[in-house]
Design a protein around this motif. Structure first.
Motif, short mmCIF file in Angstrom:
data_model
loop_
_atom_site.label_atom_id
_atom_site.label_comp_id
_atom_site.label_asym_id
_atom_site.label_seq_id
_atom_site.Cartn_x
_atom_site.Cartn_y
_atom_site.Cartn_z
N ALA A 71 1.08 -1.67 -0.38
CA ALA A 71 -0.60 0.06 0.32
C ALA A 71 0.90 1.52 0.03
CB ALA A 71 -1.15 0.23 1.42
N LEU A 72 0.45 2.56 -0.90
CA LEU A 72 1.39 3.12 -1.03
C LEU A 72 0.20 4.49 -1.22
CD1 LEU A 72 3.64 2.14 -3.70
CD2 LEU A 72 3.99 2.87 -1.03
N ASP A 73 -0.48 4.83 0.11
CA ASP A 73 -1.61 5.29 0.05
C ASP A 73 -0.74 7.18 0.13
OD1 ASP A 73 -3.71 6.64 -0.89
OD2 ASP A 73 -4.43 6.72 1.16
N SER A 74 -1.43 8.24 -0.98
CA SER A 74 -2.01 9.51 -0.28
C SER A 74 0.01 10.13 -0.40
CB SER A 74 -2.38 10.29 0.55
OG SER A 74 -3.99 9.85 0.22
N ALA A 75 0.74 8.99 -1.09
CA ALA A 75 2.26 9.73 -0.90
C ALA A 75 3.08 10.96 -2.40
CB ALA A 75 2.86 8.90 -0.35
N ASN A 76 2.17 11.39 -3.84
CA ASN A 76 2.57 11.81 -3.89
C ASN A 76 3.37 11.29 -5.48
OD1 ASN A 76 0.36 14.14 -4.00
ND2 ASN A 76 2.28 15.05 -2.23
N TYR A 77 3.31 9.59 -5.03
CA TYR A 77 4.07 9.38 -6.09
C TYR A 77 3.69 8.81 -7.44
CZ TYR A 77 6.36 7.36 -1.97
OH TYR A 77 6.38 6.96 -0.90
N SER A 78 5.00 8.70 -8.38
CA SER A 78 4.32 9.14 -10.11
C SER A 78 5.77 8.32 -10.43
CB SER A 78 4.68 10.87 -10.41
OG SER A 78 5.90 11.17 -10.52
N GLY A 79 4.53 7.67 -12.04
CA GLY A 79 5.81 6.62 -12.90
C GLY A 79 4.90 5.86 -13.06
N SER A 80 5.00 4.93 -13.73
CA SER A 80 4.34 3.68 -14.47
C SER A 80 4.03 2.57 -13.86
CB SER A 80 4.62 3.16 -15.76
OG SER A 80 3.50 2.62 -16.26
N LEU A 81 2.93 2.00 -12.96
CA LEU A 81 2.98 0.76 -13.20
C LEU A 81 3.39 -0.48 -13.87
CD1 LEU A 81 -0.40 1.00 -10.42
CD2 LEU A 81 1.84 0.70 -9.97
N SER A 82 3.51 -0.21 -15.86
CA SER A 82 3.30 -0.62 -16.32
C SER A 82 4.87 -1.33 -16.44
CB SER A 82 3.20 -0.47 -17.58
OG SER A 82 1.51 -0.18 -17.40
N ASN A 83 5.57 -1.01 -16.14
CA ASN A 83 7.08 -0.96 -15.73
C ASN A 83 7.82 -2.22 -14.55
OD1 ASN A 83 7.47 0.76 -17.41
ND2 ASN A 83 8.08 2.16 -16.83
N VAL A 84 6.79 -2.71 -14.01
CA VAL A 84 6.85 -3.88 -12.67
C VAL A 84 5.88 -5.43 -13.33
CG1 VAL A 84 6.86 -3.99 -10.40
CG2 VAL A 84 6.51 -1.85 -11.28
N SER A 85 6.92 -5.98 -13.40
CA SER A 85 6.41 -7.33 -13.59
C SER A 85 5.49 -8.05 -12.62
CB SER A 85 6.91 -8.34 -14.10
OG SER A 85 7.85 -7.70 -15.52
N TRP A 86 4.51 -7.81 -12.74
CA TRP A 86 3.58 -7.72 -11.17
C TRP A 86 3.82 -9.46 -10.68
CZ3 TRP A 86 3.38 -4.15 -7.77
CH2 TRP A 86 3.76 -3.15 -8.49
N ASN A 87 4.52 -10.87 -10.13
CA ASN A 87 4.39 -12.06 -9.89
C ASN A 87 3.96 -11.82 -8.98
OD1 ASN A 87 4.41 -14.70 -10.34
ND2 ASN A 87 6.00 -14.94 -10.96
N LEU A 88 2.94 -11.81 -8.06
CA LEU A 88 3.14 -11.89 -6.15
C LEU A 88 1.95 -12.63 -5.40
CD1 LEU A 88 3.84 -8.04 -5.27
CD2 LEU A 88 5.29 -9.67 -5.26
N PRO A 89 2.26 -14.14 -6.44
CA PRO A 89 1.06 -14.81 -5.69
C PRO A 89 0.83 -14.95 -5.36
CG PRO A 89 2.89 -15.70 -5.90
CD PRO A 89 3.57 -14.73 -6.37
N TYR A 90 1.19 -14.28 -3.34
CA TYR A 90 1.11 -14.16 -2.07
C TYR A 90 -0.35 -13.10 -2.22
CZ TYR A 90 2.48 -19.22 -1.85
OH TYR A 90 2.57 -20.29 -1.75
#
Length: 405
Positions: A71-90
């Motif tokens: 969770a990264l809520d209300s931290a004003n981060y920017s960038g692209s989530l598509s640059n990450v290979s989301w392989n977190l099965p748990y």
């Protein structure tokens, strides 16, 4: 045996990818991602001066802790989530709401097979919704609201068998809204403030409690099958292009409490079969339509109705005595089972005749009644219920209907 566990190596790699994908200018000192020091083990430092927030490791497999919450809520981060290979099965909870992430919703989210909550609200995500999101069969909540998403809502969302809450409001989604009848657990659906067009789907999930699709371009009328949504309590379809007669079944619905159909193109309100005497409605808003005819007197007999707005239509005739008595609470109260009108908004119509006598007994601040901008005889603005605009001119009133003296 050593009771300590280490973070699964693939989880660490994905955390590194996420940190690298974030614009370095948006990573401020003391923020969640700033504290991620990969010379240390994340799971061993969750409550220390490194890795202090942002994720949780609490599933241990073969001695390695797996990431279950990010969770990264209300931290004003920017960038692209598509640059990450989301392989977190748990992973069970993923929430990066209220940031400035851009780009598309990653197709690789489909690898989060145990995900129960997906929060992407209030970012700058764009592009279309991937069909692959429909494969997240364990998902219970999905928040995609207030982004820049476009295109149609995928029919594949029917694969979200456990979904209870779906929020799509505040995007640029368009096209027909799909039938999502296979979502047998869906309680809350909000697709407001988009560009959804065409007719409403013939059927909605029977489990719905709240339905909001205001401020779209929806045409036609509400399907009769809405009566099958036996748990529905709130319906807001305001600011659309619905037309014809307001469905009388809405006034006999077994659970509906709040009905908002303002700013549409309705032209009539038929009397329901039992005159609404069994209605559960507490609030009805039919303002800013094109409804003609006399005021629907049956609404003055609806037992729980306490807020009624019929402003800015083409209603004519006299104010029903049922409305006047309900405002004054004559015959209402705990013994009668008839709720008082606490808000009655009738301004901007072509109502005529004298002010009903019970209105003259009202005290300022006791209820909210607005009768301005009608054709009423002697409704001076010194009476609080005549405020909100003087009465229409005699010329305008006679041009609307010859029966106006």
């Amino acid at each position: 045996m050593d009771a300590n566990s280490t973070t699964y190596w693939q989880d660490i790699q994905i955390l590194k990818q996420l940190k690298n994908s974030v614009d370095t200018h948006s990573v401020t000192s003391g923020s969640c991602i700033y504290s991620w020091d990969f010379t240390l083990d994340p799971c061993d430092y969750l409550f220390k001066d490194k890795f202090t927030c942002g994720f949780r490791c609490d599933v241990v497999v073969d001695g390695f802790s797996r990431l279950t919450e990010l969770a990264l809520d209300s931290a004003n981060y920017s960038g692209s989530l598509s640059n990450v290979s989301w392989n977190l099965p748990y992973l069970q909870n993923f929430d990066v709401s209220n940031n400035f992430f851009n780009g598309s919703v990653p197709e690789s989210f489909s690898q989060l097979t145990r995900l129960q909550r997906l929060g992407l609200s209030s970012n700058s995500l764009s592009g279309s919704l991937p069909d692959s999101l429909g494969s997240l069969s364990n998902l219970e909540e999905m928040y995609l609201d207030n982004n820049k998403l476009e295109g149609t809502i995928p029919l594949s969302f029917n694969g979200l068998k456990n979904l209870k809450r779906l929020e799509l409001q505040g995007n640029g989604l368009s096209g027909d809204f799909p039938e999502l009848t296979q979502l047998s657990n869906l309680n809350f659906l909000d697709a407001s403030d988009n560009a959804v067009s065409g007719n409403l789907p013939a059927n909605f999930p029977a489990s719905l409690i709240e339905l909001s699709m205001r401020n779209n371009q929806i045409e036609g009328n509400i399907p009769s099958s809405v009566i099958n949504c036996a748990y529905l309590q709130v319906m807001d379809l305001s600011h659309n292009r619905l037309s014809g007669s307001v469905p009388p079944s809405l006034f006999t619905h077994p659970s509906l409490q709040q009905l908002t159909l303002s700013y549409n193109q309705y032209d009539s309100v038929p009397v329901p079969g039992n005159s609404g005497l069994t209605s559960e409605l507490i609030s009805v808003d039919l303002s800013n339509n094109n409804i003609h005819g006399f005021l629907p007197g049956f609404m003055g007999l609806m037992p729980k109705l306490s807020a009624l707005s019929l402003e800015n239509n083409k209603f004519s005739g006299m104010i029903p005595i049922q409305f006047a008595l309900k405002v004054l609470a004559v015959g209402s109260g705990s013994n009668s089972g008839l709720a008082q009108f606490e808000r009655l908004l009738l301004g901007g119509n072509y109502l005529l005749g004298p002010i009903p006598g019970p209105f003259l007994e009202l005290e300022l601040g006791s209820v909210k009644v607005q009768l301005g901008n009608n054709c009423l005889y002697r409704c001076p603005v010194r009476w609080f219920f005549c405020e909100g605009g003087a009465q229409k001119s005699l010329m305008e009133c006679r041009a609307f209907g010859p029966i106006i003296p």
